[in-house]
Design a protein around this motif. Structure first.
Motif, PDB file in Angstrom:
ATOM      1  N   SER A  55      38.941  47.379  45.415  1.00 46.15           N
ATOM      2  CA  SER A  55      38.009  46.432  45.730  1.00 46.15           C
ATOM      3  C   SER A  55      37.034  46.737  46.887  1.00 46.15           C
ATOM      4  CB  SER A  55      38.899  45.139  46.184  1.00 46.15           C
ATOM      5  OG  SER A  55      37.859  44.142  46.362  1.00 46.15           O
TER       6      SER A  55
ATOM      7  N   ARG B 109      34.877  54.097  41.161  1.00 50.70           N
ATOM      8  CA  ARG B 109      33.553  54.091  41.661  1.00 50.70           C
ATOM      9  C   ARG B 109      32.995  52.771  41.970  1.00 50.70           C
ATOM     10  NH1 ARG B 109      33.385  58.266  37.859  1.00 50.70           N
ATOM     11  NH2 ARG B 109      33.055  60.317  38.454  1.00 50.70           N
ATOM     12  N   PRO B 110      32.082  52.587  42.820  1.00 51.25           N
ATOM     13  CA  PRO B 110      31.436  51.323  42.812  1.00 51.25           C
ATOM     14  C   PRO B 110      30.804  50.588  41.296  1.00 51.25           C
ATOM     15  CG  PRO B 110      30.636  52.562  44.690  1.00 51.25           C
ATOM     16  CD  PRO B 110      31.367  53.474  43.850  1.00 51.25           C
ATOM     17  N   GLY B 111      31.287  49.529  41.021  1.00 51.82           N
ATOM     18  CA  GLY B 111      30.815  49.105  39.892  1.00 51.82           C
ATOM     19  C   GLY B 111      31.832  49.026  38.576  1.00 51.82           C
TER      20      GLY B 111
ATOM     21  N   LEU C 164      35.859  49.682  47.516  1.00 54.05           N
ATOM     22  CA  LEU C 164      35.125  50.524  46.831  1.00 54.05           C
ATOM     23  C   LEU C 164      33.887  49.901  46.298  1.00 54.05           C
ATOM     24  CD1 LEU C 164      37.800  53.354  45.800  1.00 54.05           C
ATOM     25  CD2 LEU C 164      36.382  53.335  48.002  1.00 54.05           C
ATOM     26  N   GLY C 165      34.269  48.737  45.885  1.00 59.46           N
ATOM     27  CA  GLY C 165      33.007  48.184  45.055  1.00 59.46           C
ATOM     28  C   GLY C 165      33.579  47.939  43.592  1.00 59.46           C
ATOM     29  N   ALA C 166      34.847  48.290  43.324  1.00 61.69           N
ATOM     30  CA  ALA C 166      35.068  48.103  41.998  1.00 61.69           C
ATOM     31  C   ALA C 166      35.605  46.484  41.555  1.00 61.69           C
ATOM     32  CB  ALA C 166      36.420  48.867  41.538  1.00 61.69           C
TER      33      ALA C 166
END
Length: 351
Positions: free
Chosen positions: A193, A171-173, A195-197
């Motif tokens: 990346s 998930r993001p973060g 996805l915001g990971a």
């Protein structure tokens, strides 16, 4: 026509073979542009036949010798009767998995687990390292103007990598560890990346590590120099990674994944192990860890992956390190298998 034909281990020949003729009902005749060499292809060349059938395949009767190539883009030359949604001149990417549509898994939309699954370029009459091929019309997706022919040949490995990341529920973060920066690991890093990971890549091979750094998606550590578990825990206040995508198929990397993931974290075993690996199952129980295998990808994922590429969110072309002519396919295989090889992802120009 000219094609790359697998006969046996260390026996791939560039041969003149009969062209497929016109497409049948529900089929399309395509002219391949680019075709990737996959890890499965390398295993077949090194120690096969493994997946390539030596007895008639139960789904379609195919058997070696086999025209290779299942990661490819192409131009549609002709469409058969009852084909809709695609026409001559369209540029397409091919989803290569073939399934019966009737078994327990197919009836539950798990077609990639079909009990009699076959694959274009491995257990089918045609493959992508050839001047022409016939494929089911249902298995082609039209490429928009914003997606190049080269990118179209990378949809298949990109789907494998995305499925691994999605299975780990990144998930993001989230902090996501990728073990192994071969083609699938590199693509998994790009996808995670997007996805915001927060991505960390562990890779011992200098060539692959250099490719991983060039992706510019996160830190890259050499596990022979830096303990990736300690590195991650220092970055996460002692907690560990939220998810690990194990892409190397290496026992030590899997053990690292178990040590690096946090309690209630998730590990996706995406790289294929060619021999048994030892783990301590008590770690899974004590830390409530989910360890899940992945096989291929959902067969419906092509439009989604193509859309991500078209919008610039999934720059799959960054993993390509070499482009070679069909006549050089054997030397390409040898380079990729060599311990001192300097290439990671190679595409064959099929025309």
């Amino acid at each position: 026509m000219k094609a790359a034909v697998f006969h046996d281990a260390h026996d791939i020949r560039i041969e003149d073979v009969a062209d497929p003729g016109g497409p049948g009902r529900g089929e399309v005749l395509v002219r391949p542009y680019w075709c990737g060499i996959c890890g499965t292809d390398l295993h077949e060349y090194a120690v096969g036949p493994i997946v390539i059938p030596t007895d008639p395949h139960p789904l379609n009767g195919s058997t070696a010798p086999q025209i290779l190539g299942h990661e490819f883009s192409a131009e549609v030359v002709e469409v058969g009767a009852d084909v809709v949604g695609v026409k001559a001149g369209d540029r397409v990417s091919i989803m290569p998995l073939l399934y019966c549509g009737r078994c327990y898994y197919c009836r539950r939309s798990l077609n990639h687990l079909c009990v009699s699954m076959a694959c274009i370029g491995l257990s089918y009459g045609w493959g992508g390292i050839a001047e022409l091929a016939v494929v089911p019309a249902t298995h082609v997706s039209v490429l928009p103007d914003g997606v190049s022919d080269l990118q179209g040949a990378l949809v298949e490995p990109a789907a494998v990598a995305a499925y691994g990341v999605d299975t780990a529920q990144a998930r993001p973060g989230d902090t996501v560890l990728i073990t192994g920066a071969g083609p699938i690991g590199a693509l998994a890093a790009l996808y995670a990346s997007s996805l915001g990971a927060n991505v960390v890549i562990s890779e011992v091979n200098a060539t692959r590590a250099a490719l991983a750094r060039g992706l510019d998606v996160g830190d890259v550590v050499d596990p022979t120099r830096v303990d990736p578990v300690a590195f991650l825990k220092e970055r996460t206040e002692g907690i560990g990674a939220d998810a690990v995508i194990e892409c190397s198929g290496n026992e030590r990397a899997l053990q690292t994944a178990l040590s690096a993931v946090r309690s209630a974290g998730r590990i996706s075993q995406t790289g294929l192990h060619t021999k048994a690996a030892s783990i301590d199952p008590m770690i899974l129980s004590e830390h409530d860890i989910t360890l899940t295998g992945t096989w291929c990808y959902p067969v419906t994922d092509w439009p989604r992956i193509i859309d991500l590429i078209a919008r610039g969110r999934y720059p799959v072309e960054k993993v390509v390190t070499a482009q070679v002519a069909m006549d050089d396919v054997v030397s390409g295989f040898e380079t990729l298998l060599s311990p001192t090889g300097d290439q990671v992802k190679m595409l064959i120009q099929a025309r």
